[in-house]
Design an enzyme around this catalytic site. Structure first.
Site, short mmCIF file in Angstrom:
data_model
loop_
_atom_site.label_atom_id
_atom_site.label_comp_id
_atom_site.label_asym_id
_atom_site.label_seq_id
_atom_site.Cartn_x
_atom_site.Cartn_y
_atom_site.Cartn_z
N LYS A 1 -10.83 -2.89 -4.19
CA LYS A 1 -11.70 -1.70 -4.18
C LYS A 1 -11.02 -0.53 -4.87
O LYS A 1 -11.68 0.35 -5.41
CB LYS A 1 -11.97 -1.27 -2.73
CG LYS A 1 -12.82 -2.23 -1.91
CD LYS A 1 -12.85 -1.72 -0.47
CE LYS A 1 -13.55 -2.67 0.48
NZ LYS A 1 -13.25 -2.36 1.89
N LYS B 1 0.82 -1.22 0.00
CA LYS B 1 0.00 0.00 0.00
C LYS B 1 0.84 1.26 0.00
O LYS B 1 0.49 2.26 -0.62
CB LYS B 1 -0.94 0.00 1.22
CG LYS B 1 -2.12 -0.93 1.05
CD LYS B 1 -3.24 -0.59 2.01
CE LYS B 1 -4.43 -1.49 1.78
NZ LYS B 1 -5.41 -1.44 2.85
N LYS C 1 -5.32 -9.30 -7.34
CA LYS C 1 -6.57 -9.61 -6.64
C LYS C 1 -7.62 -8.54 -6.96
O LYS C 1 -7.28 -7.40 -7.28
CB LYS C 1 -6.33 -9.78 -5.14
CG LYS C 1 -6.19 -8.53 -4.37
CD LYS C 1 -6.13 -8.75 -2.87
CE LYS C 1 -5.95 -7.36 -2.27
NZ LYS C 1 -5.86 -7.23 -0.88
P1 TYM Z 1 -11.17 -4.88 3.70
O1 TYM Z 1 -12.27 -3.93 3.82
O2 TYM Z 1 -10.01 -4.51 2.85
O3 TYM Z 1 -11.71 -6.28 3.20
C1 TYM Z 1 -12.83 -6.86 3.80
C2 TYM Z 1 -12.76 -8.37 3.71
O4 TYM Z 1 -12.76 -8.78 2.35
C3 TYM Z 1 -11.67 -9.67 2.11
N1 TYM Z 1 -11.21 -9.47 0.73
C4 TYM Z 1 -11.19 -10.45 -0.19
N2 TYM Z 1 -11.53 -11.75 -0.12
C5 TYM Z 1 -11.39 -12.48 -1.26
N3 TYM Z 1 -10.94 -11.95 -2.44
C6 TYM Z 1 -10.60 -10.65 -2.54
N4 TYM Z 1 -10.17 -10.14 -3.70
C7 TYM Z 1 -10.71 -9.84 -1.37
N5 TYM Z 1 -10.48 -8.53 -1.12
C8 TYM Z 1 -10.77 -8.33 0.17
C9 TYM Z 1 -10.61 -9.25 3.12
O5 TYM Z 1 -9.68 -10.29 3.35
C10 TYM Z 1 -11.47 -8.96 4.33
O6 TYM Z 1 -11.78 -10.16 5.03
N6 TYM Z 1 -8.08 -5.45 7.48
C11 TYM Z 1 -9.41 -5.88 7.12
C12 TYM Z 1 -10.50 -5.25 7.96
C13 TYM Z 1 -10.35 -5.51 9.44
C14 TYM Z 1 -10.52 -6.74 10.09
C15 TYM Z 1 -10.31 -6.48 11.48
C16 TYM Z 1 -10.82 -8.03 9.66
C17 TYM Z 1 -10.06 -4.58 10.37
N7 TYM Z 1 -10.02 -5.15 11.62
C18 TYM Z 1 -10.37 -7.49 12.44
C19 TYM Z 1 -10.88 -9.03 10.64
C20 TYM Z 1 -10.67 -8.75 12.00
C21 TYM Z 1 -9.58 -5.63 5.62
O7 TYM Z 1 -8.75 -5.93 4.85
O8 TYM Z 1 -10.71 -5.10 5.21
#
Ligand code: TYM
Length: 339
Positions: A205, A118, A202
């Protein structure tokens, strides 16, 4: 001491724009499955503190926060059986994050590949929060002494760090077993949904190309068009899953089909062996409409009634606070804070 005997699930999604199919299949759909398991308490958060590790427009952040909540609800998370809330409404997350900042080591964070991805070449100009992101994630989970965390594959390293932080806290403060070591729940064909135009990246967003992903806010027609325009190659569908290794875009479409139909990739390959994409893609589009259409429509209905979402989030914050406060109190006592 507060103890958790049953399975307690925690997860979160950032309220950044363009919630997509990867978020749904890798995480949100799992949230619903876990909620329906016996003796399982589920806590699902909209992680706005994480979102501000990169600049956000305040008005959009508020709208996107409701959008994630709407996606949870539309996918089937029940706000009575599960707790749905916004991270910044429960101050225990930020308080625990500070304590854990003093437990985590710089070297551990320096190894985090997501920060490197990032921040890119601009690490010096990144916010301190972006570097510290995984410690706040550990705090999210440990604030509730959660035992299980459903996420996509990209969060694996962060969860390993959460376990290291929990173990280190327990050792440093001589409180064996105080924080459980959270188990990641990652897997299945959709643990890593890839970009529809480049199967080596991947689905994300932040990709500027809208046709690289299926947004949960897309109309069904747009979704079908994106599937039909997804990159493939000129060969027919493979005879064996091993052949998918050298065909990343096809691998991705087969994985999406498998995840949406509840099959393995082997079963999907067996069903379509030798077919052209002129056959496979319309079948995938039909499946996607059937599996995702109702969630997309329901999401739009929730979004049309923001007052209802706000009421759910407020009630959820009260419930989350009630769980978090006694754990935070015990944590502070273990650290030696005066009270
Ligand atoms: P975020 O918002 O980036 O993603 C949310 C969830 O979506 C999953 N994800 C995917 N899964 C499969 N294929 C993809 N291309 C893909 N892109 C995203 C992410 O793995 C995530 O599960 N850091 C976390 C948010 C967070 C969190 C936490 C999660 C903050 N605190 C505590 C678990 C426990 C995140 O990446 O969000």
């Amino acid at each position: 001491m507060t103890n958790v005997s049953k399975k307690r699930v925690f997860s979160g999604v950032q309220p950044t724009a363009n919630l997509h199919l990867g978020n749904y299949l890798g995480a949100i759909r799992r949230f619903v499955e876990l909620q329906n398991e016996p003796a399982t308490e589920c806590i699902y958060c909209v992680v706005d503190l994480h979102a501000i590790t990169v600049p956000q427009d305040p008005e959009k952040l508020r709208a996107q926060t409701r959008e994630v909540a709407a996606a949870y609800l539309a996918a089937g998370v029940d706000p009575v059986r599960s707790v749905i809330f916004v991270q910044s409404n429960v101050s225990a997350h930020a308080e625990l994050a500070w304590i854990l900042n003093c437990v985590a080591r710089m070297g551990w964070l320096e190894r985090m590949t997501q920060f490197k991805d990032k921040a890119g070449k601009n690490a010096e100009r990144s916010s301190v929060g972006l570097f510290d992101y995984p410690v706040l994630m550990a705090a999210d989970i440990l604030t509730y002494k959660a035992t299980h965390v459903p996420v996509g594959d990209d969060q694996k390293q962060h969860l390993e760090l959460s376990r290291d932080i929990a173990a280190r806290f327990n050792t440093d403060f001589k409180v064996d077993g105080f924080f459980p070591l959270p188990e990641p729940i990652i897997g299945g064909p959709a643990a890593r949904v890839m970009n529809l135009q480049d199967g080596t990246k991947k689905m994300s967003k932040s990709d500027p190309a809208d046709n690289s992903r299926i947004n949960l806010t897309d109309s069904v027609d747009v979704m079908v068009k994106k599937i039909k325009k997804a990159k493939t190659d000129t060969l027919p569908m493979p005879a064996h899953v091993d052949e998918l290794k050298s065909r990343p875009e096809v691998d991705n479409l087969v994985s999406i089909y498998a995840a949406l139909s509840g099959q393995t990739k082997e079963q999907v390959v067996a069903e379509f062996v030798g077919a052209g994409f002129g056959v496979f893609k319309p079948r995938l589009a039909d499946l996607a409409v059937e599996a995702l259409g109702p969630t997309m429509t329901s999401m739009a209905t929730y979004l049309a009634d923001p007052a209802q979402i706000d009421a759910i989030l407020r009630a959820g914050a009260d419930r989350a606070n009630a769980i978090a406060q006694p754990i935070l109190k015990d944590t502070k006592a273990a650290v030696g804070f005066w009270s």
